[in-house]
Each structure stands twice: as structure tokens, then as C-alpha cells.
Design a protein around this motif. Structure first.
Motif, mmCIF file in Angstrom:
data_model
loop_
_atom_site.group_PDB
_atom_site.id
_atom_site.type_symbol
_atom_site.label_atom_id
_atom_site.label_comp_id
_atom_site.label_asym_id
_atom_site.label_seq_id
_atom_site.Cartn_x
_atom_site.Cartn_y
_atom_site.Cartn_z
ATOM 1 N N PHE A 145 17.183 10.231 0.644
ATOM 2 C CA PHE A 145 16.319 9.081 0.338
ATOM 3 C C PHE A 145 16.968 7.714 0.515
ATOM 4 C CE2 PHE A 145 12.215 10.593 -1.212
ATOM 5 C CZ PHE A 145 12.441 11.953 -1.221
ATOM 6 N N VAL A 191 0.861 -1.182 0.000
ATOM 7 C CA VAL A 191 0.000 0.000 0.000
ATOM 8 C C VAL A 191 0.898 1.232 0.000
ATOM 9 C CG1 VAL A 191 -1.940 1.155 1.078
ATOM 10 C CG2 VAL A 191 -1.596 -1.304 1.453
ATOM 11 N N SER A 197 -7.452 3.450 -3.664
ATOM 12 C CA SER A 197 -7.211 3.772 -2.256
ATOM 13 C C SER A 197 -7.478 2.530 -1.421
ATOM 14 C CB SER A 197 -8.151 4.886 -1.786
ATOM 15 O OG SER A 197 -7.718 6.107 -2.332
ATOM 16 N N VAL A 198 -6.563 2.258 -0.509
ATOM 17 C CA VAL A 198 -6.789 1.152 0.420
ATOM 18 C C VAL A 198 -7.503 1.755 1.619
ATOM 19 C CG1 VAL A 198 -5.697 -0.593 1.870
ATOM 20 C CG2 VAL A 198 -4.823 -0.143 -0.440
ATOM 21 N N THR A 204 2.598 3.873 3.359
ATOM 22 C CA THR A 204 1.764 5.039 3.043
ATOM 23 C C THR A 204 2.398 6.363 3.437
ATOM 24 O OG1 THR A 204 0.548 4.881 5.133
ATOM 25 C CG2 THR A 204 -0.391 3.711 3.241
ATOM 26 N N MET A 248 8.768 11.488 -3.987
ATOM 27 C CA MET A 248 10.093 11.558 -4.603
ATOM 28 C C MET A 248 10.147 12.417 -5.866
ATOM 29 S SD MET A 248 12.819 8.520 -4.554
ATOM 30 C CE MET A 248 13.207 7.994 -6.188
ATOM 31 N N ARG A 266 -3.077 5.604 -4.309
ATOM 32 C CA ARG A 266 -4.304 6.378 -4.518
ATOM 33 C C ARG A 266 -4.163 7.459 -5.593
ATOM 34 N NH1 ARG A 266 -4.115 8.928 1.104
ATOM 35 N NH2 ARG A 266 -5.854 7.532 1.432
ATOM 36 N N MET A 291 13.453 13.311 8.070
ATOM 37 C CA MET A 291 14.840 13.531 7.641
ATOM 38 C C MET A 291 14.999 14.462 6.448
ATOM 39 S SD MET A 291 13.287 10.977 6.268
ATOM 40 C CE MET A 291 13.340 9.764 7.550
ATOM 41 N N ALA A 340 6.387 5.680 7.024
ATOM 42 C CA ALA A 340 5.379 5.022 7.882
ATOM 43 C C ALA A 340 6.065 4.275 9.022
ATOM 44 C CB ALA A 340 4.508 4.077 7.054
ATOM 45 N N SER A 386 9.948 3.695 -0.789
ATOM 46 C CA SER A 386 10.139 2.445 -0.037
ATOM 47 C C SER A 386 9.199 1.354 -0.559
ATOM 48 C CB SER A 386 9.945 2.678 1.468
ATOM 49 O OG SER A 386 8.589 2.918 1.776
ATOM 50 N N GLY A 387 7.974 1.719 -0.892
ATOM 51 C CA GLY A 387 7.024 0.726 -1.414
ATOM 52 C C GLY A 387 7.444 0.197 -2.770
ATOM 53 N N GLY A 407 4.959 8.874 -4.888
ATOM 54 C CA GLY A 407 4.936 9.515 -3.577
ATOM 55 C C GLY A 407 5.684 10.827 -3.570
HETATM 56 C C1 48H Z 1 -3.318 3.916 -1.382
HETATM 57 C C2 48H Z 1 -1.912 5.455 -0.385
HETATM 58 C C3 48H Z 1 -2.693 5.442 0.780
HETATM 59 C C4 48H Z 1 -3.840 4.589 0.813
HETATM 60 C C5 48H Z 1 -1.086 6.843 1.074
HETATM 61 O O1 48H Z 1 5.206 9.305 1.323
HETATM 62 P P1 48H Z 1 5.745 8.405 0.291
HETATM 63 O O2 48H Z 1 6.714 8.958 -0.684
HETATM 64 O O3 48H Z 1 6.340 7.082 0.996
HETATM 65 P P2 48H Z 1 7.788 6.640 1.530
HETATM 66 O O4 48H Z 1 7.657 6.428 2.976
HETATM 67 O O5 48H Z 1 8.253 5.503 0.711
HETATM 68 O O6 48H Z 1 8.765 7.856 1.233
HETATM 69 C C6 48H Z 1 8.730 8.976 2.023
HETATM 70 C C7 48H Z 1 9.397 10.157 1.287
HETATM 71 O O7 48H Z 1 8.784 10.383 0.050
HETATM 72 C C8 48H Z 1 9.260 11.353 2.159
HETATM 73 O O8 48H Z 1 8.149 11.872 2.258
HETATM 74 C C9 48H Z 1 10.366 11.830 2.939
HETATM 75 C C10 48H Z 1 11.718 11.234 2.819
HETATM 76 N N1 48H Z 1 10.133 12.800 3.760
HETATM 77 C C11 48H Z 1 11.027 13.356 4.699
HETATM 78 C C12 48H Z 1 10.441 14.594 5.328
HETATM 79 O O9 48H Z 1 11.101 15.121 6.256
HETATM 80 O O10 48H Z 1 9.359 15.060 4.921
HETATM 81 O O11 48H Z 1 4.556 7.781 -0.567
HETATM 82 C C13 48H Z 1 3.419 7.247 0.048
HETATM 83 C C14 48H Z 1 2.433 6.872 -1.060
HETATM 84 C C15 48H Z 1 1.851 8.084 -1.793
HETATM 85 O O12 48H Z 1 2.074 7.926 -3.164
HETATM 86 C C16 48H Z 1 0.358 8.058 -1.468
HETATM 87 O O13 48H Z 1 -0.443 8.425 -2.560
HETATM 88 C C17 48H Z 1 0.156 6.594 -1.101
HETATM 89 O O14 48H Z 1 1.351 6.207 -0.461
HETATM 90 N N2 48H Z 1 -0.932 6.327 -0.162
HETATM 91 N N3 48H Z 1 -2.209 4.718 -1.449
HETATM 92 N N4 48H Z 1 -4.107 3.844 -0.300
HETATM 93 N N5 48H Z 1 -4.626 4.499 1.883
HETATM 94 N N6 48H Z 1 -2.163 6.316 1.681
#
Ligand code: 48H
Length: 279
Positions: A257, A49, A144-145, A186, A82, A74, A253, A243, A54-55, A80
Motif C-alpha cells: 500500500f 470521490v 454515490s457520485v 474510485t 484496505m 458509496r 500490485m 484509478a 489514496s483518497g 475501500g
Molecule cells: C462514491 C465510490 C465510487 C463512486 C467507487 O479501491 P480503493 O481502496 O481505492 P485506492 O485506489 O485508494 O486503493 C486501492 C487499494 O485498495 C487496492 O485495491 C489495491 C492496492 N489493489 C491492488 C490489487 O492488485 O488488487 O477504494 C475506492 C473507494 C471504495 O471505497 C468505493 O466504495 C469508492 O471508492 N467508490 N464512491 N462514488 N462512484 N466508486
């Protein structure tokens, strides 16, 4: 002398024999192919999900090892956080510990300073998605999950609905994908872990038994604990990336990445061990 370019001709007679012509041929191809894909995903080894880094990395390694994997995101464009680099400056930083992953996925990087590397975030995100699908991970975007399948104290699949249905608050029931293991990737909101704890009144494998919540920024600590916090937090449910830190209450952080990529690889190994031991 070069040959003159040949005129491009689309053969509109290809649809001969189809009632409705070319339009029916196109529609039929899409409908059949899509339903074949969704049919293959009803009983998965792993449901992932969230299509952040990471996913996607987890999906890549699991699919490459021959497991039946679907990643659900979703958004229209998975990837996400990146794509946008940092503040929409589309570059990201990765540490050298993650170079083997960049090599496995054949991403282009440039040496920066003190054991770090720079990547174009659009190239990196597109590359991750391309490689994961190339080795057989199926991606369902606009899904969406909204819940999990929960039986006998174990998470056994995901409950899915169209993102537009949820955005419009339409009362439409969901469908399910069964899975031997589920990954909450997520990001900051740790949606799946929250849902499992809240709806079923169960304790997660965290210090408090619940989702502790993310802390403010400490890049080095956040990167370290992302890997440490990547684990199975409830039977059948794993966490990775932001997550993982959100669930266990650790630091963010910023736009580095390596931790996300390494977390994706680590969780793929943990999930694979669980798939094999539960088969
Ligand atoms: C379907 C969903 C649902 C749902 C969410 O946030 P992400 O990029 O995930 P990570 O943890 O692999 O990477 C985090 C990184 O991008 C980041 O934000 C960093 C390093 N931040 C540091 C900082 O200081 O801010 O992606 C999560 C994905 C997204 O594409 C959403 O659309 C998806 O999950 N998603 N999809 N059902 N319920 N909830």
C-alpha cells in the motif's frame, strides 16, 4: 480502596420543553448538525470521490493545509480495499518510502524485511479515517457520485445521489457539490474518468486519450507507476491510487500500500497547486 463505581444515569428530563420529548431532541440534533455539514460542502475547494487509502490520504493533506474538502464514498464504511488486507488476512505491507506518511498520520507499524513494514489493516484504515476527519475533512458515506458538473471544458464539481437510490434503480434526481478540483480515487474501476470521457466525448491526458484499463500483477512496476500516473487527467479532474493506474493502463500490485499512500500525498500537492492558481 477504590470507590464503588457510580451508577450510570441518563437524565431523561433533558428533553423538557421539547414537544415529543427525548426522541425529538435526538432527531433535531442530528438533522440540524447534518444539514449544517452538507451546507458547508456545497462549494468546496476539493471533492474527493472514493474513500480508499489514496483518497483518504489526499483528504488528510488538503484539509490539514486549510482547504475545504469533502470525501464521498458509496459504502457505509469508507476505507475501500484496505480493511481486508489480502484475502481477508488483515495485514498490509508498506515500503519505507511511505514511512513519513505513516508518521504524519500516527499509524502503528512493525519492521518486516528488505525495507518493508507491516500494519494491521483495521488499525491502519481506521487511523486514516480518524486523522482525516480530525483535521477537518468531511466524509459523506452512502453517497454515490454518479456524474460530474462539466462546464466550459472543465470539471467543476460532483453530482451525488444516495447509494440505496441507485441500488434500487429509483428514478430520483441527484444534487451537486461544486468544487474547484475533483479527485477520482474510485479504485480499479476509475469511474469518474470513464464517465467524463464517455459523456462528454473528450480526450483525457493518457496515451490513447481514453481510459486504457488496468493490467495484470507486477507489484514493483505497479507501485512505481502508481505515483507516476497520479496526475491531472482533464482540467479540474485528478486521479490517484488504482484509478491512476487503471486510467493510464498499468499494473496492479496486490496488497502493498505504499504506492497508494504516496499517490494520495502527491495528488494533494497537485490539487493544492491547482486550487491556489484558480483562486
Ligand atoms: C462514491 C465510490 C465510487 C463512486 C467507487 O479501491 P480503493 O481502496 O481505492 P485506492 O485506489 O485508494 O486503493 C486501492 C487499494 O485498495 C487496492 O485495491 C489495491 C492496492 N489493489 C491492488 C490489487 O492488485 O488488487 O477504494 C475506492 C473507494 C471504495 O471505497 C468505493 O466504495 C469508492 O471508492 N467508490 N464512491 N462514488 N462512484 N466508486
Amino acid at each position: 480502596m477504590r470507590d464503588a463505581p457510580r451508577p450510570v444515569k441518563l437524565d431523561m428530563h433533558a428533553a423538557k420543553g421539547y414537544h415529543g420529548g427525548m426522541e425529538t431532541l435526538i432527531t433535531r440534533g442530528i438533522v440540524h448538525s447534518y444539514f449544517e455539514k452538507i451546507n458547508r460542502s456545497l462549494q468546496l475547494d476539493a471533492a474527493i470521490v472514493g474513500g480508499g487509502p489514496s483518497g483518504i490520504v489526499a483528504a488528510y493533506y488538503l484539509a490539514k493545509a486549510g482547504h475545504k474538502v469533502a470525501l464521498l464514498d458509496r459504502k457505509l464504511a469508507p476505507g475501500g480495499g484496505m480493511w481486508g488486507g489480502a484475502m481477508m488476512f488483515n495485514e498490509i505491507v508498506v515500503q519505507e518510502e511511505a514511512l513519513p506518511i505513516l508518521e504524519d498520520l500516527r499509524l502503528r507499524y512493525r519492521k518486516y524485511e528488505q525495507g518493508t513494514y507491516l500494519l494491521d489493516s483495521v488499525h491502519a484504515t481506521a487511523g486514516l479515517l480518524y486523522r482525516a476527519t480530525e483535521v477537518g475533512a468531511l466524509i459523506f458515506n452512502c453517497y454515490s457520485v454518479e456524474d460530474v458538473v462539466y462546464k466550459q471544458g472543465r470539471v467543476g464539481g460532483v453530482v451525488v445521489n444516495w447509494t440505496p437510490v441507485l441500488l434500487q434503480k429509483m428514478h430520483v434526481d441527484p444534487l451537486t457539490f461544486a468544487a474547484k478540483v475533483v479527485l477520482d480515487a474510485t479504485g480499479h474501476d476509475c469511474e469518474i474518468a470513464r464517465t467524463v470521457a464517455r459523456k462528454n466525448g473528450v480526450a483525457l491526458n493518457t496515451e490513447t486519450g481514453g481510459v486504457i484499463g488496468e493490467m495484470s500483477m507486477d507489484a514493483a512496476e505497479g507501485e512505481r507507476t502508481t505515483i507516476e500516473n497520479t496526475k491531472e487527467i482533464y482540467p479540474g479532474l485528478f486521479v490517484s491510487g488504482m484509478a491512476a493506474n487503471g486510467v493510464s493502463g498499468s499494473f496492479r500490485m496486490g496488497p502493498i500500500f505504499g504506492g497508494m499512500l504516496l499517490s494520495g500525498k502527491k495528488v494533494a500537492e497537485l490539487m493544492e497547486a491547482s486550487i491556489l492558481s484558480n483562486s
